[in-house]
Scaffold this motif. Sequence first.
Motif, PDB file in Angstrom:
ATOM      1  N   TYR A   9       0.858  -1.202   0.000  1.00 59.58           N
ATOM      2  CA  TYR A   9       0.000   0.000   0.000  1.00 59.58           C
ATOM      3  C   TYR A   9       0.892   1.250   0.000  1.00 59.58           C
ATOM      4  O   TYR A   9       1.759   1.403   0.867  1.00 59.58           O
ATOM      5  N   ARG A 142      -8.822   5.807   1.704  1.00 61.63           N
ATOM      6  CA  ARG A 142      -8.838   5.234   3.065  1.00 61.63           C
ATOM      7  C   ARG A 142      -8.893   6.337   4.113  1.00 61.63           C
ATOM      8  O   ARG A 142      -8.289   7.395   3.941  1.00 61.63           O
ATOM      9  N   ALA A 185     -12.101   2.478   2.493  1.00 62.25           N
ATOM     10  CA  ALA A 185     -11.873   1.641   3.681  1.00 62.25           C
ATOM     11  C   ALA A 185     -11.729   2.541   4.904  1.00 62.25           C
ATOM     12  O   ALA A 185     -10.929   3.477   4.903  1.00 62.25           O
ATOM     13  N   THR A 187     -10.770   2.667   8.891  1.00 64.73           N
ATOM     14  CA  THR A 187     -10.107   1.931   9.968  1.00 64.73           C
ATOM     15  C   THR A 187     -10.264   2.692  11.276  1.00 64.73           C
ATOM     16  O   THR A 187      -9.911   3.877  11.353  1.00 64.73           O
ATOM     17  N   ARG A 226      -6.436  -2.615   5.375  1.00 59.77           N
ATOM     18  CA  ARG A 226      -7.850  -2.218   5.332  1.00 59.77           C
ATOM     19  C   ARG A 226      -8.612  -2.812   6.516  1.00 59.77           C
ATOM     20  O   ARG A 226      -9.804  -3.151   6.411  1.00 59.77           O
TER      21      ARG A 226
END
Length: 266
Positions: A9, A142, A185, A187, A226
Amino acid sequence: MKAETTAPYAPRTILITGASGGIGAELARTYAAPGRKLILWGRNPQKLADLATQCCSLGATVETREVDLCDGQAALSAYREDDAASSPDLVILGAGLSDIQTPGSTTESPDKVLQLAQVNYSTPVALATAAAQGMAERGGGRIALFGSVAAFYELPFAASYSSSKAGLAFFAKAAGLGWRQHDIAVTLIAPGFVDTPMSQRLEGPRPFLVSAKKAARLCARAIARRQAVCVFPWPFRVLEVLTRLVPQGLRERILLALAVGQKDAR
Ligand SMILES: NC(=O)c1ccc[n+]([C@@H]2O[C@H](COP(=O)([O-])OP(=O)(O)OC[C@H]3O[C@@H](n4cnc5c(N)ncnc54)[C@H](OP(=O)(O)O)[C@@H]3O)[C@@H](O)[C@H]2O)c1
């Protein structure tokens, strides 16, 4: 269906709130690399400038911004400017505020409670939503939100902190579900004790303490995977399961018996 990729990533543009703090600064240094842009938010211009110099020396392009998250509307406008100019593909909402009821007082300070709600809940929720709008238009991204293991417990001496983090955790869960279809995503990072100015103010033990560097490594790994929720260090995951088995009356007696203070309690 998306093609599986094994490439590590590597976000191009990262916006971090609370970048001047213990974990935020470590995250900035962790991600600083050639070809990457960091947008660092905080309130202290000197701390931000020093951090920017360090991250630039690691090869990153850096912009800094002074933002007080107690002013949610101003923070939202600032985010929209940064989003339009730089299109962050990773947004880390790390800023946070903690407080503990002063021993002998009837309640927490209502003014501090309001600030806590803004910095820990209202503003990050609004910023995450603004980030998701931009990311959805660009095909994904993200977002990491910072909760706490304090969210697992109805702490009588820190009702506003524990509930602001519990609210944020619920938001992260719901938003993560809602935004999945846009390849965003979410988190939730829920740390135990991390050795930063926030926990250094506490009087009393800090069990299973981890360094800010290790915390940043764990956060970056969870974001890369993720992961929906990242609770660390691991004993707090076990403790959370065990405490769910404790009868409510006993749970309340234990919570009321906890004696926690802080150094600069006002
Ligand atoms: N350390 C722990 O043990 C621990 C445990 C559980 C959860 N967490 C969470 O982890 C996150 C990072 O905490 P940390 O340990 O790195 O704490 P920290 O060293 O005290 O840093 C807190 C950061 O939040 C920023 N901040 C506070 N109030 C703000 C406001 N009104 N407007 C803008 N920024 C504001 C601070 O900016 P300034 O530099 O301008 O003050 C600083 O950058 C927080 O969300 C915290 O609740 C920490």
